[in-house]
Structures are given as structure tokens and as C-alpha cells.
Write an enzyme that holds these catalytic residues in place. Sequence first.
Site: not given
Length: 283
Positions: A53, A97, A120
Site C-alpha cells: 500500500k 490493517q 476501506d
Amino acid sequence: MSAQIINGKQISESIREELRLEVEQLKQNGITPGLVVILVGEDPASQVYVRNKAKACEQLGYYSEVVRVPAETSQDELLALIHKYNEQRNIHGILVQLPLPKHIEEKAIIDAISVEKDVDGFHPESVGNLMIGDDALLPCTPSGVIELLKRTGNHPAGKHVVVIGRSNIVGKPVSMLLLRENATVTICHSRTPNLPEMARQADMLVVAVGVAKLVKKEWVKPGAVVIDVGMNRLPDGKLCGDVDYDDVLDAAGWITPVPGGVGPMTITMLMANTLKSAKRARV
Ligand code: NAD
């Protein structure tokens, strides 16, 4: 006849090229998209995802921060970190995460992320907006699936799409997105009887189960589009999908390989979400 391969790597690269042009323009107006990725603990797979990322941010000229905190970090400490980034103006996307260590309640963390920065797309408000068709930051893997379909000319409108899997991360949101695209959607899961028969009715089959090579050629209507979201590690260390690729190749009309299909799209859609959020923050 052998299926046409849906090259996720190539499609992802062309989307990134489009993003790069938009970022250049935005930067001329004094805005640089900013993403923070927070990693709790040292899970090896998570470390790879986080590195990728950060690399994507660098490639596209985003501002990025990677915050690594120890596995013993308390829930309150993590919440404080999120509150800090919710307020930080040069950050347009916050990604924590997953999975998190067991002593931290995942839901409390997701709920704490400001919905404007929820790149997300897991916040309940984002999920609600997706459900009712309002503007929202869409979850990355499901929106990547839609892009793969559209960019290969496989428009879901009017098609019967069977989704296997009903997780909050993939199965449910991809089903909602497909419905929004005017597909007729059937959702199957671990308690669905006659799964092969159900799957065989699909013009398009989206598989997100987590069982290596579950889907065989008998499950696939000749010429159907097969999207394999699965990512499974075989005992020999190789990566494979939920679809038995070699078996299905001659039955399907289109198919995504694993790796190189859905996988590359996830981070690209994260980048797209961060850019969208940066553009919104500006006005
Ligand atoms: P999950 O475990 O949360 O959900 C799996 C779903 O499959 C459940 O809804 C369950 O009902 C269903 N299921 C389980 N066994 C089944 C069976 N035998 N028959 C029919 N349905 C069954 O998993 P998830 O998070 O949705 O992920 C699914 C797969 O997609 C995994 O392999 C995961 O690694 C992969 N994944 C890939 C990406 C990517 O970027 N490519 C992103 C997320 C997940």
C-alpha cells in the site's frame, strides 16, 4: 474453446495511470492525497500488504504514513491514534490493517474512523450508503470486481450473477454493487444446498469463499464470466483461487487468474478511494 483471461494487473495499471493524471491536477491546486496505514503487531501477511500500500502511494505521488505499533497496544491507545488522524487535514484516508490482535474489538476501531476518511468502506455508515445507493467510499475488493467486469465489456446489467460467499468484506458488498449495476443477484453460502446447480445458472459467477479450487467445470455454465476472489496458499507455497482454474478454463467465457486477477485491483481501488476523499475534502 479456452476462456478469455481477465488481466487484473493490466487493468489495474491503466486505472493507476488515470489516477496519476488526476493527482497531478489536484496537486496543481495545492492538494496532495494523503493516506495513513496503521499496522498493529507483526503479522507477516499484513506486513506485506502494508508495504504494498505504501509503495502504491509512492508510485502515484500520494503523501503516506505507515504507523507500526506493537501487538500489545491497547484499544484506547489505538482509538486515540485514529482520533488524531481523523483531525489531521493532510490525511484523507485512514486504513487500519486487519486482522487486529484479539484484545482489540475490530468493530470499535472501524466505527471510530471518520466516515469521510473510511477508504476501506467498512464503516457502518459507508455500508448503509452502499445499500441505499447514496454516494459512499466503496469497499475496495468488491469495487475492483465491478471494474474488472466493466472494463472487459462484461456489463452486469440484466445478467444473472451468482455470488458464492456472504462475508461483510466481499460477498455482501459485491452483491449490493452488482444489484446497483442492475444485475439479478443470487447469494450462495456454506448452507446453500445444491451449490453446483445454483452456480451453473449464472451468466456471471463471483466466488469469494476461501476454499482452494472449490469450483469445478461442472459448476460453470458454458461461456459464463468467472471472477475468482479467493486467495489460498497451497502446501507447496503457491497461491491459488477458489476456482479450479485449469479445470474451468475451457468451460468459462472469461476468467480471472489467481494471482493477477482480482488481487491487483484491491490496492488500486484503495488509491482511487483516497483520491476521491481528497477531492471531496477540498470543496
Ligand atoms: P470469509 O471467510 O469471511 O467468508 C467466506 C464465505 O464463504 C462465508 O460467507 C461462507 O458462508 C462461505 N463459504 C465457506 N465455505 C463454503 C463452502 N464450502 N461452500 C459455499 N460457501 C462457503 O472470507 P472472505 O473474507 O470473504 O474471503 C474469501 C476469499 O477471498 C478468501 O480466500 C480471501 O483470502 C479472499 N480475499 C481476497 C481479496 C483480494 O484482494 N483478492 C480480498 C479479500 C478476500
